[in-house]
Scaffold this active site. Structure first.
Site, PDB file in Angstrom:
ATOM      1  N   ASP A 159       0.840  -1.216   0.000  1.00  0.00           N
ATOM      2  CA  ASP A 159       0.000   0.000   0.000  1.00  0.00           C
ATOM      3  C   ASP A 159       0.857   1.241   0.000  1.00  0.00           C
ATOM      4  O   ASP A 159       1.224   1.737   1.050  1.00  0.00           O
ATOM      5  CB  ASP A 159      -0.919  -0.045   1.228  1.00  0.00           C
ATOM      6  CG  ASP A 159      -1.941   1.060   1.231  1.00  0.00           C
ATOM      7  OD1 ASP A 159      -2.108   1.718   0.192  1.00  0.00           O
ATOM      8  OD2 ASP A 159      -2.571   1.285   2.278  1.00  0.00           O
ATOM      9  N   GLU A 166      -2.471  10.069  -0.861  1.00  0.00           N
ATOM     10  CA  GLU A 166      -3.753   9.370  -0.807  1.00  0.00           C
ATOM     11  C   GLU A 166      -4.178   9.108   0.623  1.00  0.00           C
ATOM     12  O   GLU A 166      -5.348   9.184   0.959  1.00  0.00           O
ATOM     13  CB  GLU A 166      -3.642   8.034  -1.569  1.00  0.00           C
ATOM     14  CG  GLU A 166      -4.974   7.301  -1.719  1.00  0.00           C
ATOM     15  CD  GLU A 166      -5.284   6.305  -0.609  1.00  0.00           C
ATOM     16  OE1 GLU A 166      -6.394   5.774  -0.595  1.00  0.00           O
ATOM     17  OE2 GLU A 166      -4.411   6.048   0.242  1.00  0.00           O
TER      18      GLU A 166
HETATM   19 ZN   LIG Z   1      -3.478   2.668  -0.601  1.00  0.00          ZN
END
Ligand SMILES: [Zn+2]
Length: 468
Positions: free
Chosen positions: A302, A336
Site C-alpha cells: 500500500d 492518498e
Molecule cells: Zn493505498
C-alpha cells in the site's frame, strides 16, 4: 480410473486453450484477434520473466521505505521514481507541485494498563491524532462496541474517560474489504464521537483480519466543532488484554503517551511519466498508484506495488516495442492516505489544461494476484471490456464488474467524467498487512505482483487499440 479421466480431460482442455491460457467453449468462442493473442502472451511473458515492477519495489521498499506525506521518505521517492522513468527513456517525465498535510508520529507511543507504571500494550497513534499532554494522560476506560453506544452511554459514563472501541473486524465477511469497512468507522469517527460526550482520549482495536499484536494505523477525521482528543490503535491481542483487565476491574486505568504533531503543509509532488501516443498524443490513458504510505512498515503493498506496476506497464510497452496510439501516463499520486491532495491536484490541472482522458486505472488493492477489474463509467464501456475477458487467463482475471476505481483517480472521474477502473486483487491477506509493520517487501510475491502489471498492461493495450 480417476487418473485416466484426469489425463483425458487435461488433453481435451489443452486443445482449447489459447496461447494466454484462456479456455474457450467452442460454441461461444468470440473471434479473438490472433495478433492480440500473441501480444497478450508477449506482455505476460515479459512481466513474469523480467519482473521489473518487483525489482523496483525492492528498491522503493528497502532503500527508501515509508513515505508519509511531507516526510523525507516521500521526497526521496518522488526524486527516485522521476529518475527511474527518465533513465528508462520515457518520452516525458515531469512533476506536479502539490501542497500536502504534514503530520509526524514523533517518539514511539506508550499505552499501559493500570497507569504510568503498568503493563505495556502495543499501540500506534492514529494518523492525524493530536498528542497527549507531555507527561501522558491516565484515565479510567469505558469499553464500547460502536459509536452509537457512546451516544447511548452519554456524558454520565463517558466524561473524563478514555473510550475503548473494541468491535472486531467481522471475520464472517468473505470480502475482507467489507470486513474492514464494517469496523473502520471506529478509527475514523470514534475520537470526535467520544469528545462530544467529554472523553479525554480514545483507543481502538486495530482494524485487521490478523490475530497477532501488530497495531494498524490509518487516518481519522476530527469534527471542526469538537475538542480534538488523542486517538490510538491497539494491537488486537493488546485489545483483548485490556478487555480482560476491565472484566476483572471495571475501574482499570489506561495510561497513554503520544507526542505526534502537525506541521505546516509541505511542498510535494505527483510524478508523471509518459509514452507519447502516435495518433492521439493529446489523449491520455492514466495508470496510477499512490506514492505516499503510512509511516510504519514499508508501504510495499500500500501502495508501492501500484506505483511500480504503473511504471511497469509503460516499461512493458517500451520493451516490447508497442507504440501506443494514445499517450500513456504512469502517475504516482501523492497523499492518498491522509488528504488525497495529489489526486485532486491532478484533476484540477487536467481541467485547467482541458486535457482529454480516455481512461484512468488505479492499482491500490495490494500487490496480490489480480482477480478482475471494477469499472465506473458508462455501461457500454463495461460491456466492451467484458468482451475482452477471453484474452485473460481464466484463473487470474475473471471479471469486469460495475463499480470500482481508486481514491486518487476519483477526482478526475468526477470532474471530467473519465471512466475509471480499479484493479481487484485476491484480498484475503490485504488487511493482515494494511497500515502496519507487516506491509513490507518480503510480504509481496514476485509472480502475483507481476501478474497485476501484466493484467493492467493488457487492458491498456486493448483500450489503446480499440478505444472505448
Ligand atoms: Zn493505498
Amino acid at each position: 480410473m480417476k487418473f485416466f479421466w484426469h489425463v483425458l480431460l487435461t488433453l481435451f482442455l489443452g486443445s482449447m486453450l489459447t496461447p494466454s491460457g484462456v479456455l474457450l467453449a467452442q460454441e461461444d468462442a468470440p473471434a479473438l484477434n490472433p495478433e492480440d493473442i500473441r501480444t497478450v502472451k508477449a506482455i505476460f511473458d515479459e512481466v513474469l520473466v523480467s519482473a521489473e515492477s518487483y525489482r523496483l519495489l525492492d528498491h522503493l521498499s528497502n532503500q527508501i521505505g515509508q513515505r508519509l506525506s511531507g516526510s523525507e521518505g516521500a521526497a526521496k521517492a518522488v526524486a527516485w521514481t522521476k529518475r527511474v522513468m527518465e533513465d528508462y527513456g520515457f518520452d516525458h517525465v515531469f512533476l506536479q507541485e502539490v501542497m500536502v498535510p504534514h503530520w509526524e508520529r514523533g517518539n514511539p507511543e506508550v499505552a499501559r494498563i493500570g497507569g504510568a507504571s503498568g503493563t505495556d500494550l502495543r499501540v500506534l497513534a492514529i494518523g492525524g491524532s493530536v498528542a497527549t499532554p507531555e507527561d501522558g494522560l491516565s484515565a479510567e476506560v469505558v469499553e464500547v462496541q460502536s459509536l452509537d453506544e457512546v451516544a447511548e452511554l452519554g456524558e454520565a459514563r463517558i466524561k473524563g474517560k478514555i473510550v475503548f472501541y473494541n468491535r472486531p473486524f467481522d471475520q464472517r465477511n468473505i470480502s475482507t474489504g467489507a470486513g474492514y469497512g464494517g469496523a473502520v468507522d471506529q478509527r475514523v469517527g470514534g475520537a470526535s464521537r467520544a469528545a462530544q460526550y467529554g472523553a479525554v482520549g480514545v483507543v481502538i482495536r486495530s482494524v485487521t483480519s490478523m490475530f497477532d499484536d501488530a497495531p494498524h494505523t490509518g487516518t481519522l477525521s476530527y469534527a471542526d466543532t469538537l475538542p480534538r482528543i488523542p486517538a490510538a490503535a491497539l494491537g488486537v491481542q493488546s485489545a483483548d488484554r485490556l478487555t480482560e483487565a476491565l472484566r476483572k476491574d471495571p475501574h482499570t486505568r489506561l495510561y497513554l503517551k503520544m507526542d505526534c504533531r502537525w506541521l505546516p503543509d509541505a511542498l510535494s509532488h505527483n510524478v508523471v511519466g509518459e509514452l507519447k501516443g502516435s495518433e492521439f498524443p493529446d489523449q491520455y490513458i492514466v495508470i496510477g498508484g499512490h506514492l505516499d504510505s503510512w509511516d510504519v512498515g514499508q508501504g510495499a503493498h500500500d501502495d508501492g506495488a501500484g506505483c511500480m506496476q504503473a511504471i511497469g506497464v509503460l516499461r512493458t510497452f517500451q520493451k516490447l516495442g508497442i507504440r501506443p496510439r494514445h499517450t500513456l501516463r504512469a502517475v504516482m499520486f501523492m497523499n492518498e492516505e491522509n488528504g488525497t491532495r495529489g489526486g485532486k491536484k491532478y484533476a484540477e490541472l487536467a481541467v485547467q489544461n482541458n486535457e482529454q482522458h480516455l481512461l484512468a486505472i488505479e492499482s491500490d488493492a495490494g500487490g496480490f494476484s489480480p482477480r478482475g477489474f471494477g469499472v465506473s463509467g458508462p455501461d457500454a464501456v463495461l460491456e466492451k471490456m467484458r468482451g475482452w475477458l477471453p484474452y485473460f487467463d481464466h484463473n487470474t482475471v475473471t471479471f469486469f464488474r460495475k463499480g470500482g476505481g481508486g481514491v486518487d483517480i476519483r477526482p478526475l472521474h468526477q470532474a471530467m467524467d473519465v471512466p475509471m477502473v480499479g484493479l481487484s486483487t485476491e484480498g484475503q491477506r490485504m488487511f493482515d498487512v494494511h497500515h502496519s509493520e507487516h506491509d513490507i517487501f518480503e510480504n509481496v510475491n514476485r509472480r502475483e505482483l507481476e501478474l497485476g502489471t501484466g493484467a493492467m498492461a493488457v487492458l491498456v493495450y486493448l483500450v489503446d487499440k480499440y478505444g472505448l
